[in-house]
Scaffold this motif. Structure first.
Motif, PDB file in Angstrom:
ATOM      1  N   GLY A 314       0.828  -1.204   0.000  1.00 37.09           N
ATOM      2  CA  GLY A 314       0.000   0.000   0.000  1.00 37.09           C
ATOM      3  C   GLY A 314       0.859   1.249   0.000  1.00 37.09           C
ATOM      4  O   GLY A 314       0.364   2.353   0.008  1.00 37.09           O
ATOM      5  N   ASN A 315       2.159   1.049  -0.046  1.00 34.27           N
ATOM      6  CA  ASN A 315       3.036   2.211  -0.142  1.00 34.27           C
ATOM      7  C   ASN A 315       3.432   2.388  -1.585  1.00 34.27           C
ATOM      8  O   ASN A 315       3.411   1.464  -2.357  1.00 34.27           O
ATOM      9  N   ASP A 316       3.802   3.575  -1.934  1.00 32.79           N
ATOM     10  CA  ASP A 316       4.346   3.740  -3.267  1.00 32.79           C
ATOM     11  C   ASP A 316       5.581   4.600  -3.184  1.00 32.79           C
ATOM     12  O   ASP A 316       5.961   5.083  -2.127  1.00 32.79           O
ATOM     13  N   LEU A 318       6.124   7.364  -4.806  1.00 30.90           N
ATOM     14  CA  LEU A 318       5.943   8.766  -5.208  1.00 30.90           C
ATOM     15  C   LEU A 318       6.131   9.706  -4.035  1.00 30.90           C
ATOM     16  O   LEU A 318       5.707   9.406  -2.949  1.00 30.90           O
TER      17      LEU A 318
ATOM     18  N   ARG B 420      -0.899  10.527   2.451  1.00 31.19           N
ATOM     19  CA  ARG B 420       0.379  10.038   1.944  1.00 31.19           C
ATOM     20  C   ARG B 420       1.474  10.592   2.840  1.00 31.19           C
ATOM     21  O   ARG B 420       1.672  11.802   2.898  1.00 31.19           O
ATOM     22  N   GLU B 466      10.383   6.025   1.223  1.00 27.81           N
ATOM     23  CA  GLU B 466       9.132   5.695   0.550  1.00 27.81           C
ATOM     24  C   GLU B 466       8.026   6.616   1.029  1.00 27.81           C
ATOM     25  O   GLU B 466       8.155   7.307   2.025  1.00 27.81           O
ATOM     26  N   THR B 467       6.919   6.567   0.296  1.00 30.32           N
ATOM     27  CA  THR B 467       5.706   7.243   0.727  1.00 30.32           C
ATOM     28  C   THR B 467       4.717   6.179   1.153  1.00 30.32           C
ATOM     29  O   THR B 467       4.443   5.252   0.394  1.00 30.32           O
ATOM     30  N   ARG B 468       4.209   6.291   2.360  1.00 31.54           N
ATOM     31  CA  ARG B 468       3.233   5.311   2.819  1.00 31.54           C
ATOM     32  C   ARG B 468       1.836   5.881   2.622  1.00 31.54           C
ATOM     33  O   ARG B 468       1.534   6.994   3.066  1.00 31.54           O
ATOM     34  N   VAL B 469       1.013   5.104   1.929  1.00 33.29           N
ATOM     35  CA  VAL B 469      -0.364   5.531   1.697  1.00 33.29           C
ATOM     36  C   VAL B 469      -1.239   4.931   2.788  1.00 33.29           C
ATOM     37  O   VAL B 469      -1.206   3.727   3.026  1.00 33.29           O
ATOM     38  N   ARG B 471      -5.176   4.925   4.472  1.00 36.40           N
ATOM     39  CA  ARG B 471      -6.568   5.354   4.426  1.00 36.40           C
ATOM     40  C   ARG B 471      -6.999   5.629   5.857  1.00 36.40           C
ATOM     41  O   ARG B 471      -6.962   4.747   6.719  1.00 36.40           O
TER      42      ARG B 471
END
Lengths: 318, 511
Positions: A314-316, A318, B420, B466-469, B471
Motif C-alpha cells: 500500500g506504499n508507493d 511517489l 500520503r 518511501e511514501t506510505r499511503v 486510508r
C-alpha cells in the motif's frame, strides 16, 4: 548569355544560378548529397512499412500488413498478459478462507483493489459510485456501520453470493415484515411511530406505542430496537434509516413495508470476484470484526502493532 | 574558398539527378532572368583531413577531451555509501524506482523542479559562455566536437597525417586500403560501443548491469539503447562529423543570433594579413604584401575544413586550432603572433584603425556577461538554498468526495481521507499523525489500525525512502460541529520534522 553562368555574387563569393526577381538573385548553394540519400532512405522505409504494417485505407478497413500487427490486437495481448499476471493472486485468494484474508495484509490489499474495480462494474448502478446507496430507493449505504444482514466479511460474501429475496438461490436471505395495514388504527400507528422514534432518542415515546411494540415488533426488532442480523430485522435504535427517518416514511413502512431485492451474483461472477467484492465492501469503513472461536483469526493488540511496523504494502514510491 | 570551388564533378548519380527536368519558373527567358545554371543541385561531402598541430589551444582541447570523456566513462563506476536502504552508486538515474541520486543529493519526482532548474542553468550557462567566450561550447566541450576529435585522432593513428590520408582516399581499393579502412572502422565501432554502453550504466547499478549485459540477461531496452547510441556515435562521429555542425545542429544558428560586435570570435586580422602572398614575393616587395603568406596551414588544421580568412561563418566552431597553426608559422618567419586570434569585432575595428591590440580577456568584462552570470548564479544559489532547507517529511491529504461524510449508528459522523506520508530519509521512521482543530472526542483510525484502537493521534511506521499511503477515518461524536481542521504530521526522531495540512470535515446538511 552563357557568360552569366559563372557570375559570382561579390559579397558572398557564391555563384549565381541566374534567376532574378526584381533585382533579387538566387545563389547556388547546393544541398549536401547525403541529405538526398536520407530522403531516399525515408521513401524506402515507407515502402517497407506499407508492406509490413496496416497502411492503405480501404472501404471497411485498412490493408493488414504482413506482420499482422494491429492496435486492437496489441491491446488484446496486453490485456491477456495482465490477466495472466493476476492468475496467481486469484488462485491465492480462492484458496484463502475469507475470514483469514486479513491475516495476509498484502493479499487483502490486492483483494480490496480487485473488489473496487469489480464494484465499479457491477454494483454502482444501485449502491452508487461511493457505495453510499440511495435513501429514496432504499438502496443501502455500504460505508456505515449499520448492517441489516450482518457486516462481518463472511456474511457480506454470503449476501453477495446468494442475494436478498432473490429467486436465483435457495439459500438467499429472505424474510418479510408483515404489513399492518388494516390491523392498527390511525391512533395506534401514530403511537407506534412515536415509540419507534423514541428508541433512537427522538421524542419521549408513549406507553401505548411501547405496548404495541412489545406485542408486535420486539420478536424481530428486539425489545431495545437493536434489530437482528439473523432475521434481517433492521436496528431501530440508531441514527441510520434505510428509507429515511420521517414519520411518514416510518408509518408507510409499518402499514405496507417495502422489501428491497438484491440479486445474488453466484450465477454471474466467479467466487474470487465475489470474495474480492466482499473484501472491498468490508473495507469501506463500517465492516465488522469477525467473531471467531480460533484465537489466531482475532489479532490482538501486539499483532496489530507488529503488522503496523512491518507492513509495507500500500506504499508507493511517489 | 568559394562555393564554386566546392562544386564537385557530377558523378553518375548526380548526372541522373541533374537531368530530372527541374524547370524554374523564370527559366523560359523572363525579361531579366539568365539561363539556369547547369551545375549539380547536390554536392558531395568534401572530406576533411585536418593536419596534426600542437600549441596552447590544441593542448587545452586535449585537456577538455580527457576531462569530459573521463567524466562520461568513469562517473557510473563511482560508489557512494547511502546506507542499507538506498543504492550505492554515486550518480544514478533510477527510473524504475523514480529516484535520481547524485552523490549526497537525492531527487524525488515531485522535486523535478531541481532538474528543471539545472536545465535552465545549463541553458543560461550556454548564454553566459557565449557572451563571454563566444562559441567555446562548440569548439571544446560539445560531445559532437569531442567525439569527432577523438575519431580524427584514430584516422591519424591508422592512416597517418593529412597528406597520407588524402592519398589513401584517392587510392584505389586494394587489400591494404581494405585492411586500413576495416581496422579504422573497427576502432570507430569499439569507441562507439563503449560510448553507447556507458550511457546505460547511469540508469542501473553499473557493475550488475555490466555483467548482465555480457551474459545476455540485461533488459531488451538496454541492448536497444546501446545499439542506437553505438550506431549514432559511429555514424555522427565517424562519418558525419562537421556536417552535423553545419547542417543539423540548431545551436550554431542560435549562437549566431547571440553574438554581437563585443563577442569573442576566432578571426583573421585581414588589415594585417592582406595583401597575402608567398614569402618569397613578400620578401621581394615588402611594402605590397601583408603578413599572411598564404601557406594555408590554417585551412589544413581546421576540423571543419573552412578557411577562417573568409571571416565569421557558421562552420567555424572556434576551436582555435588555426590560431595555433598561424602562430607557429608567424614564429618561424619572424613575424608577431596573432594574425589569426581571439578578438571581438569591436577590437578588430579599433585595431584596424591603428589602436594597439587589446588583450582578449578584456572582452570578458562587460555588463551582459555579468548579467548572465548573475542570473545563472542566482538560480544556482536559490536551488542550493531550497535543497539545503527542504523537509524530508511530507504529508498530503485527499478527502473522500463520494461520500463526503458518513453518518454512523450512534449518530457520530465519519469522514475518510487518503493520507500520503512521505519519508525522504534513507531509514525507516515512525511518524505521528494527529488531529488539530476538531471538537473534543474526535478520533482517528486507519485501514490498518482498527476502529477499536481509534485515538486522536496515531503512530505510523513509514519505510525508508518511501511514501506510505494510509486510508484514514476521522470520527466526531454525535452532536458536535466540525468544519476546518488540520492533520499534523511529526517525525518521531530527533529531527522532529513537521508538516501540517489543513483540510475540511464534511457534515450532514453541509457545514
Amino acid at each position: 548569355m552563357m557568360a552569366d553562368k559563372n557570375r559570382v555574387d561579390e559579397p558572398t563569393g557564391t555563384e549565381l544560378v541566374g534567376h532574378e526577381w526584381d533585382g533579387i538573385e538566387e545563389l547556388n548553394t547546393p544541398l549536401p548529397r547525403w541529405w538526398l540519400w536520407t530522403f531516399y532512405a525515408t521513401i524506402a522505409w515507407s515502402a517497407v512499412y506499407v508492406v509490413l504494417y496496416p497502411a492503405w485505407p480501404m472501404v471497411s478497413q485498412a490493408t493488414e500488413g504482413v506482420l499482422g500487427w494491429s492496435s486492437r490486437g496489441a491491446l488484446a495481448d496486453e490485456m491477456t498478459a495482465a490477466d495472466m499476471a493476476r492468475v496467481s493472486t486469484f488462485e491465492r485468494i480462492a484458496a484463502t478462507e475469507i475470514t483469514k484474508l486479513s491475516a495476509d495484509p498484502e493479499l487483502m490489499g490486492q483483494a480490496i483493489a480487485g473488489g473496487a474495480a469489480a464494484f465499479k462494474q457491477h454494483c454502482i448502478q444501485c449502491h452508487g459510485a461511493g457505495a453510499a446507496g440511495y435513501e429514496q430507493y432504499g438502496y443501502p449505504n455500504l460505508n456505515d456501520d449499520d448492517w441489516i444482514w450482518g457486516g462481518e466479511i463472511g456474511e457480506i460474501e454470503y449476501t453477495l453470493t446468494h442475494g436478498i429475496r432473490w429467486d436465483g438461490s435457495d439459500e438467499t436471505r429472505i424474510t418479510y415484515m408483515p404489513a399492518f395495514e388494516g390491523i392498527f388504527d390511525r391512533a395506534q400507528v401514530d403511537a407506534l411511530v412515536g415509540h419507534v422514534l423514541s428508541l433512537s432518542g427522538n421524542g419521549s415515546g408513549n406507553a401505548a406505542g411501547a405496548e404495541l411494540y412489545a406485542a408486535n415488533c420486539a420478536a424481530c426488532h428486539q425489545p431495545s430496537g437493536a434489530g437482528d442480523h439473523a432475521q434481517g430485522a433492521p436496528a431501530l435504535n440508531d441514527a441510520i434509516w434505510l428509507y429515511g427517518k420521517s414519520e411518514a416514511s416510518i408509518r408507510q413502512q409499518i402499514l405496507a413495508p417495502r422489501h428491497g431485492v438484491m440479486p445474488g451474483w453466484s450465477d454471474k461472477l466467479d467466487p474470487v470476484t465475489i470474495r474480492m467484492l466482499a473484501a472491498y465492501v468490508h473495507s469501506r469503513g463500517g465492516g465488522e470484526e469477525t467473531i471467531s472461536d480460533t484465537p489466531a483469526a482475532e489479532p490482538d493488540e501486539p499483532d496489530v502493532a507488529q503488522a503496523e511496523v512491518s507492513g509495507a504494502e500500500g506504499n508507493d514510491r511517489l | 574558398m568559394t562555393a564554386s570551388d566546392q562544386l564537385q564533378q557530377p558523378g553518375k548519380w548526380a548526372d541522373a539527378l541533374d537531368k530530372t527536368g527541374v524547370t524554374r519558373a523564370d527559366s523560359s527567358g523572363g525579361p531579366t532572368g539568365g539561363p539556369p545554371v547547369d551545375g549539380p543541385l547536390y554536392e558531395k561531402r568534401k572530406s576533411v583531413h585536418n593536419k596534426r598541430i600542437d600549441g596552447p589551444f590544441r593542448r587545452f582541447k586535449w585537456l577538455v577531451m580527457v576531462v569530459t570523456l573521463a567524466i562520461y566513462y568513469v562517473t557510473p563506476w563511482l560508489r557512494w555509501d547511502r546506507g542499507p536502504y538506498a543504492p550505492d552508486q554515486a550518480v544514478l538515474i533510477d527510473l524504475a524506482n523514480r529516484r535520481f541520486y547524485m552523490f549526497d543529493i537525492e531527487i524525488w519526482p515531485h522535486e523535478f523542479y531541481f532538474v528543471a532548474g539545472l536545465l535552465i542553468m545549463a541553458g543560461i550557462g550556454l548564454f553566459l559562455v557565449t557572451s563571454a567566450v563566444g562559441r567555446a561550447w562548440c569548439g571544446y566541450a560539445c560531445p559532437q566536437t569531442v567525439w569527432t576529435d577523438l575519431f580524427q585522432h584514430v584516422d591519424r593513428f591508422i592512416d597517418g597525417d593529412r597528406n597520407a590520408r588524402m592519398r589513401l582516399d584517392k587510392a584505389p581499393w586494394g587489400p591494404s586500403k581494405i585492411a586500413r579502412r576495416g581496422g579504422k572502422w573497427g576502432i570507430y565501432l569499439l569507441i562507439s560501443l563503449v560510448t553507447g554502453g556507458a550511457w546505460i550504466l547511469y540508469f542501473a547499478d553499473a557493475p550488475t548491469l555490466f555483467a548482465e549485459f555480457f551474459f545476455g540477461t540485461a533488459s531488451p531496452v538496454a541492448y536497444m539503447t546501446v545499439a542506437v547510441l553505438t550506431g549514432t556515435t559511429f555514424w555522427l562521429g565517424g562519418f558525419m562529423r562537421e556536417q552535423v555542425c553545419i547542417y543539423m545542429c540548431p545551436w550554431p544558428r542560435i549562437q549566431a543570433a547571440m553574438l554581437d560586435e563585443q563577442s569573442l570570435i576566432v578571426t583573421y586580422k585581414d588589415w594585417r594579413g592582406e595583401q597575402r602572398g608567398s614569402l618569397k614575393k613578400a620578401q621581394k616587395e615588402p611594402e605590397k604584401f601583408g603578413d599572411c603568406i598564404d601557406c594555408r596551414e590554417c585551412v589544413a588544421v581546421c576540423p571543419t575544413g573552412i578557411d577562417i580568412r573568409e571571416g565569421q561563418q557558421v562552420g567555424c566552431i572556434t576551436c582555435a586550432l588555426c590560431i595555433d597553426a598561424c602562430d607557429r608559422v608567424m614564429k618561424d618567419i619572424g613575424r608577431p603572433r596573432g594574425l589569426i586570434d581571439y578578438a571581438t569585432l569591436d577590437q578588430c575595428e579599433a585595431e584596424a584603425a591603428g589602436a594597439p591590440a587589446t588583450p582578449a580577456w578584456k572582452a570578458l568584462l562587460r555588463p551582459r556577461t555579468f548579467i548572465y552570470f548573475g542570473i545563472w548564479g542566482g538560480i544556482g544559489a536559490a536551488m542550493l538554498f531550497a535543497l539545503g532547507t527542504r523537509s524530508h517529511t511530507d504529508l498530503t491529504v485527499s478527502p473522500d468526495r463520494n461520500p463526503a461524510f458518513m453518518l454512523l449508528k450512534d449518530g457520530s459522523v465519519r469522514n475518510a481521507y487518503t493520507l500520503r506520508l512521505r519519508n525522504m530519509e534513507g531509514r525507516p521512521r515512525d511518524m505521528e499523525i494527529a488531529l488539530a482543530g476538531l471538537p473534543e472526542g474526535a478520533v482517528l483510525w486507519t485501514d490498518r489500525i482498527g476502529s477499536d484502537a481509534a485515538a486522536p493521534a496515531q503512530t505510523i511506521a513509514v519505510p525508508a525512502d518511501e511514501t506510505r499511503v494510509v486510508r484514514a477515518y476521522v470520527t466526531v461524536p454525535a452532536g458536535s460541529a466540525a468544519d476546518q481542521f488540520s492533520f499534523e504530521l511529526t517525525s518521531l526522531d530527533e529531527q522532529r520534522e513537521k508538516d501540517t495540512v489543513p483540510t475540511t470535515f464534511a457534515m450532514p446538511g453541509g457545514n
